[in-house]
Design a protein around this motif. Structure first.
Motif, PDB file in Angstrom:
ATOM      1  N   UNK A  33       0.816  -1.223   0.000  1.00 15.21           N
ATOM      2  CA  UNK A  33       0.000   0.000   0.000  1.00 15.21           C
ATOM      3  C   UNK A  33       0.843   1.264   0.000  1.00 15.21           C
ATOM      4  N   UNK A  39       2.893   0.379  -4.376  1.00 11.34           N
ATOM      5  CA  UNK A  39       1.873   1.015  -5.222  1.00 11.34           C
ATOM      6  C   UNK A  39       2.197   2.475  -5.540  1.00 11.34           C
ATOM      7  N   UNK A  52      -9.552   6.079 -13.444  1.00 13.91           N
ATOM      8  CA  UNK A  52      -8.696   5.915 -12.272  1.00 13.91           C
ATOM      9  C   UNK A  52      -9.543   6.001 -10.993  1.00 13.91           C
ATOM     10  N   UNK A  53     -10.482   6.954 -10.977  1.00 17.13           N
ATOM     11  CA  UNK A  53     -11.312   7.132  -9.783  1.00 17.13           C
ATOM     12  C   UNK A  53     -12.184   5.903  -9.548  1.00 17.13           C
ATOM     13  N   UNK A  96     -10.007   3.390  -8.027  1.00 18.62           N
ATOM     14  CA  UNK A  96      -9.773   3.679  -6.600  1.00 18.62           C
ATOM     15  C   UNK A  96     -10.984   3.220  -5.784  1.00 18.62           C
ATOM     16  N   UNK A  97     -12.182   3.541  -6.283  1.00 13.29           N
ATOM     17  CA  UNK A  97     -13.404   3.154  -5.582  1.00 13.29           C
ATOM     18  C   UNK A  97     -13.455   1.642  -5.376  1.00 13.29           C
ATOM     19  N   UNK A 113     -11.011  -0.518  -5.587  1.00 20.12           N
ATOM     20  CA  UNK A 113      -9.905  -0.991  -4.755  1.00 20.12           C
ATOM     21  C   UNK A 113     -10.238  -0.809  -3.275  1.00 20.12           C
ATOM     22  N   UNK A 150      -6.938   1.519 -12.646  1.00 22.63           N
ATOM     23  CA  UNK A 150      -5.970   2.607 -12.424  1.00 22.63           C
ATOM     24  C   UNK A 150      -4.922   2.619 -13.541  1.00 22.63           C
ATOM     25  N   UNK A 195     -15.847   7.025   1.153  1.00 22.25           N
ATOM     26  CA  UNK A 195     -14.819   6.093   0.661  1.00 22.25           C
ATOM     27  C   UNK A 195     -13.476   6.356   1.326  1.00 22.25           C
ATOM     28  N   UNK A 196     -13.127   7.631   1.436  1.00 21.47           N
ATOM     29  CA  UNK A 196     -11.833   7.944   2.058  1.00 21.47           C
ATOM     30  C   UNK A 196     -11.820   7.534   3.534  1.00 21.47           C
ATOM     31  N   UNK A 234     -11.446   3.849   3.709  1.00 17.90           N
ATOM     32  CA  UNK A 234     -10.067   3.425   3.438  1.00 17.90           C
ATOM     33  C   UNK A 234      -9.187   3.637   4.664  1.00 17.90           C
TER      34      UNK A 234
END
Lengths: 470, 440
Positions: free
Chosen positions: A9, A13, A189-190, A193-194, A196, A256, A446-447, A450
């Motif tokens: 992570x 990455x 990409x977003x 991210x979502x 992932x 991504x 989401x953030x 995470x």
């Protein structure tokens, strides 16, 4: 390397993405290959040599198959040689010890001296990347794909780290065009991210705690009936959130990098029959088995009896693909039998007359019994466990039952299992949700999810992905 | 900033900041501290699987975000879900249990032939089959027998084995009987002619002797893996009685006195709970210990000349040697270390040992199993103790001490029962030290 680790992570990455997006497009596939070798070699550096060997070999065989002027016989020989070589390597690493042990036991039973078994380490993900390569060769042979335009493209396809060790199984023809050109957009990409983050949260917040319960119960000598059901339910959630979570992370990482992989799970525990289940669970494996094994065997075109045999063969081999244990063989046979039964009833389950929630419940219970075969350490252990589920080992309340109960029936377990149940039985899937436009609350949520999952990860001791071993 | 693109951009930037800020901050901190940048270590060693694992572990352990984030989340999980962490099982009435103790009682022995399996994670990894434990004990007995020394083994039951009724949900009715796997080991050893002290039966009887489980004096501390002074005394008397039954007890030769001393312990399990300030919310458990004092020599604690982990009875050659773990150490020397860190033992010292432990009164010493065994026998006892290392480490220490077996008649080998399945370093065969009169 494992997605849900500190090293991946926070080091691999970011470093990978930093270099990747600062390279011109023509160098990006090469960077994917190099980084994927680092990712893969992190377990055991010599594994990389094996993967490079199969990559070079399959690339050359692909060129031979598509060589201008090659006769059908030459093409057949080339594809046969390639398939045999790939499967030989797979069988040696995956099944040698199983076969040698079985032979040793038979010899011992016949009174002969048992022999020493060579311990063979299974290279992680060998089943997955072998299947990746094989789909390339078989698609070339069938004319469904064109040869890789360069060795760099092909090696990037085989080694692509997001799907390298636990799938989903990606066919070359799906990625061929994307290897040549792919769009890198903020939107893609977003959405990556979502997906992932959702996959990561499934793994850390749900699969790992469920795994704790499953490990405790399956490891217990005499679980009572309630604990046995709780244990297999926990395992059902563990394996789903673990594998679906990994698939989400893999697909998210692919996005991504500009790739689009196919969906691997589609609310499998909402299936109304076993046939329905296999259209929703590990879709990439089911479709590979269907297209490269079931159809070539004749599928359902050669009469009923042959159809049943084909189904049984496919499911047995599907079971054996998961690992070299009799458990997996019986697991495959169990599913083959259920599928054959449904086909015999006109592709309908025996409980099709029930209301939909009950059809889903029946399929889920059938699945739970199969997970016992899948999870137990041996067939004997599986049978004992099934007996415990059916209450046939019930005796007076023992102290060990009380200890097991104290270990597994905790507020954490209750919350995690309830959340798991709410998620597996609802229709919206992360894969689809991630493609929708996001709102500000969703971005914020989401953030937060995470960050919370990362913090919880810090409090967990061990979190292997179950499908790495297959 | 309300277009979809703005939201997507915010998500991407937020994610990249989250994963990118960690290594940057870590590097900045390491540079500011003047140390080396740990991540560069990956280029300094050969990339073998072992080196890569070490590197990854070191990176995680030194990570500032992990060091700060872990206590935060664990406090949150404990506050919201009563989640005590991976090592602890919560019992009733504030009792805490060590999860490996619980798992030992639940899990079956490994099968005869472990399934041949080329999987990445092997089932049963790190565990020892009971038959292999019995074999190691028998071989150790044979080694000692060649030197004219008897062996008596003393598996100490874990707290869950003695108090299975202290779990939640608490079963209705009387405390249920427990089929401890240790019983099978004791049976196997009996068949091989290795004598043992059956402490589980003794402790269960002691609990029952009070009429009800709550009336009997507690044999284990509530928030600790170890026994109370009463448990240690009972075990010492049982061991002495067993030596007498076997005819290997030394003749009484020393005069001992006892004094009562109060001991306060927060408990090693409380230390294992990953919740900051948890001690502030708890009162220490107070127990009364009996210090054993030799009429001439005073407290039975290691002298400055003793090797780490060894306690020789001053001035006289003991005929009894105890090999053991922290159950031998508790109340005897400095208290057992945390289960995570196992420093070697040393003499008990007065005063405070560091700010973290500033609140904790040091234990009086000479009030543990070893002193009470000496008291029960009326004779000197030597000991080698290794916290958590009774399966193999304590015999490794023995193998390097050529003097300690001289004049011995019997060895008592104490180990906590969870070590039968998961002893540190397994159950290796270790040679005895060469006799003093032999050439090296």
């Amino acid at each position: 390397m494992v997605f849900s680790t500190h090293i991946f992570l926070f080091y691999f990455l970011p470093a990978f993405l930093l270099v990747y997006f600062n390279l011109p497009f023509r160098w990006r596939n090469l960077w994917i290959t190099v980084a994927s070798y680092v990712f893969y070699g992190w377990w055991q550096p010599w594994f990389v040599g094996l993967m490079m060997f199969t990559t070079v070999m399959d690339f050359i065989w692909g060129r031979v198959i598509c060589r201008p002027g090659a006769t059908p016989a030459q093409r057949q020989i080339a594809v046969a040689a390639c398939v045999v070589t790939n499967l030989s390597l797979l069988c040696f690493f995956k099944y040698y010890m199983f076969a040698a042990d079985t032979l040793g036991r038979l010899l011992a039973a016949a009174g002969a001296e048992p022999f020493q078994i060579l311990r063979v380490v299974l290279p992680i993900g060998i089943s997955f990347y072998t299947f990746h390569s094989l789909t390339y060769i078989l698609d070339l042979y069938r004319g469904h794909a064109t040869p890789a335009r360069s060795f760099t493209d092909f090696s990037a396809f085989v080694a692509l780290f997001p799907d390298l060790v636990a799938g989903p199984i990606i066919r070359y023809k799906t990625l061929a065009a994307q290897l040549a050109f792919r769009e890198h957009t903020v939107r893609r990409f977003a959405s990556g991210v979502t997906l992932f983050i959702l996959g990561f949260a499934k793994k850390v917040l749900l699969a790992n705690p469920c795994g704790h319960v499953a490990d405790a119960v399956f490891g217990a000598a005499q679980p009572d009936a309630l604990a046995a059901w709780a244990g297999v339910l926990a395992y059902a959630f563990q394996i789903y959130f673990d594998f679906a979570g990994y698939s989400d992370m893999a697909i998210g990482l692919g996005r991504m990098l500009g790739f689009e992989f196919l969906k691997n799970f589609d609310a499998p525990y909402r299936s109304e029959s076993i046939s329905d289940l296999w259209r929703r669970w590990h879709i990439s494996l089911s479709s590979v088995l269907r297209d490269y094994l079931y159809f070539p065997l004749g599928g359902s075109r050669n009469g009923e009896r042959r159809t049943y045999i084909n189904l049984a063969v496919v499911m047995l081999l599907g079971g054996l693909w998961h690992g070299a244990k009799w458990n997996f063989v019986v697991w495959g046979a169990y599913h083959g039998l259920l599928l054959a039964g449904e086909r015999w009833r006109g592709k309908q389950s025996a409980y099709r007359g029930l209301p939909r929630p009950l059809r889903i419940a029946c399929t889920f219970v059938l699945m739970l019994f199969s997970w016992v075969l899948f999870r137990a350490d041996s067939l004997t252990a599986a049978l004992l466990y099934l007996q415990a589920m059916l209450g046939s080992t019930a005796g007076p309340a023992s102290a060990s039952s009380a200890l097991l109960a104290a270990d597994i029936y905790t507020p954490t377990t209750l919350v995690v299992m309830a959340t798991g149940a709410a998620l597996v039985f609802q229709p919206v899937q992360a894969h689809d949700w991630s493609l929708r436009p996001t709102s500000w609350p969703q971005v914020f949520g989401l953030m937060m999810l995470f960050v919370f999952a990362v913090l919880v990860l810090f409090s967990q001791d061990f979190n292997p992905f179950l499908y790495f071993q297959f | 900033m309300t277009s979809p693109r703005a939201r997507e951009l915010a998500l991407v930037v937020g994610f990249l900041l989250a994963i990118g800020s960690v290594p940057l901050t870590q590097t900045a901190l390491e540079v500011a501290r003047g140390g080396r940048v740990l991540v560069t270590d990956v280029f300094r060693t050969r990339p073998t699987a072992a080196h890569l694992r070490q590197f990854e572990d070191a990176l995680e352990k030194s990570s500032w975000i992990q060091q700060r984030g872990r206590p935060l989340i664990q406090e949150f999980l404990f506050a919201t879900l009563r989640n005590p962490g991976s090592q602890i099982v919560l019992g009733s009435a504030d009792w805490l249990f060590y999860r490996p103790d619980v798992r030992y009682l639940i899990e079956p022995d490994l099968p005869d032939a472990a399934p041949v399996d080329s999987r990445w994670i092997e089932p049963g990894a790190g565990r020892t089959r009971q038959a292999n434990v019995a074999r190691t004990i028998v071989r150790f007995r044979d080694q000692l027998r060649e030197r004219g020394i008897d062996l008596v083994v003393m598996p100490v039951p874990g707290k869950p084995a003695v108090y299975p009724d202290r779990f939640r949900p608490r079963p209705a009715g009387p405390p249920p009987a427990l089929e401890s796997p240790t019983r099978q080991l004791l049976d196997a050893l009996e068949r091989e002619g290795v004598p043992a002290v059956d402490l589980l039966a003794m402790f269960q009887a002691a609990r029952g002797s009070g009429g009800s489980s709550d009336a009997a004096p507690p044999l284990y501390l509530e928030r600790d893996t170890h026994w109370t002074p009463a448990g240690a005394r009972l075990a010492a008397r049982a061991a002495a009685q067993r030596l007498r039954e076997l005819g290997v007890a030394p003749a009484a030769s020393r005069q001992f006195q006892t004094d009562q001393a109060t001991v306060q312990r927060w408990g090693d399990l409380l230390d294992l709970m990953p919740v900051r300030g948890i001690r502030d919310a708890c009162e220490p458990e107070t127990v009364v210990a009996e210090q054993v004092r030799d009429a001439d020599l005073g407290l039975l604690v290691p002298s400055a000349s003793d090797r780490p982990g060894t306690c020789r009875f001053p001035g006289q050659s003991a005929t009894v040697l105890v090999l053991g773990d922290s159950f031998c150490r508790i109340y005897q020397y400095a208290e057992p270390a945390s289960l995570d860190a196992r420093p070697s033992i040393g003499p008990a010292r007065a005063g405070h040992a560091g700010s973290e432990r500033g609140r904790r009164p040091l234990l009086p010493g000479s009030a543990g199993f070893i002193s009470h065994l000496a008291l029960a026998l009326g004779a000197p006892v030597d000991a080698i103790v290794s916290d958590g290392g009774a399966s193999t480490d304590v015999r490794r220490r023995l193998s390097t001490d050529r003097e300690i077996l001289e004049g011995k008649r019997v060895v008592i080998w104490e180990f906590v029962e969870r070590d039968i399945a998961r002893g540190q370093a397994g159950w290796e065969d270790v040679p005895l030290p060469a006799p003093l009169d032999s050439a090296l």
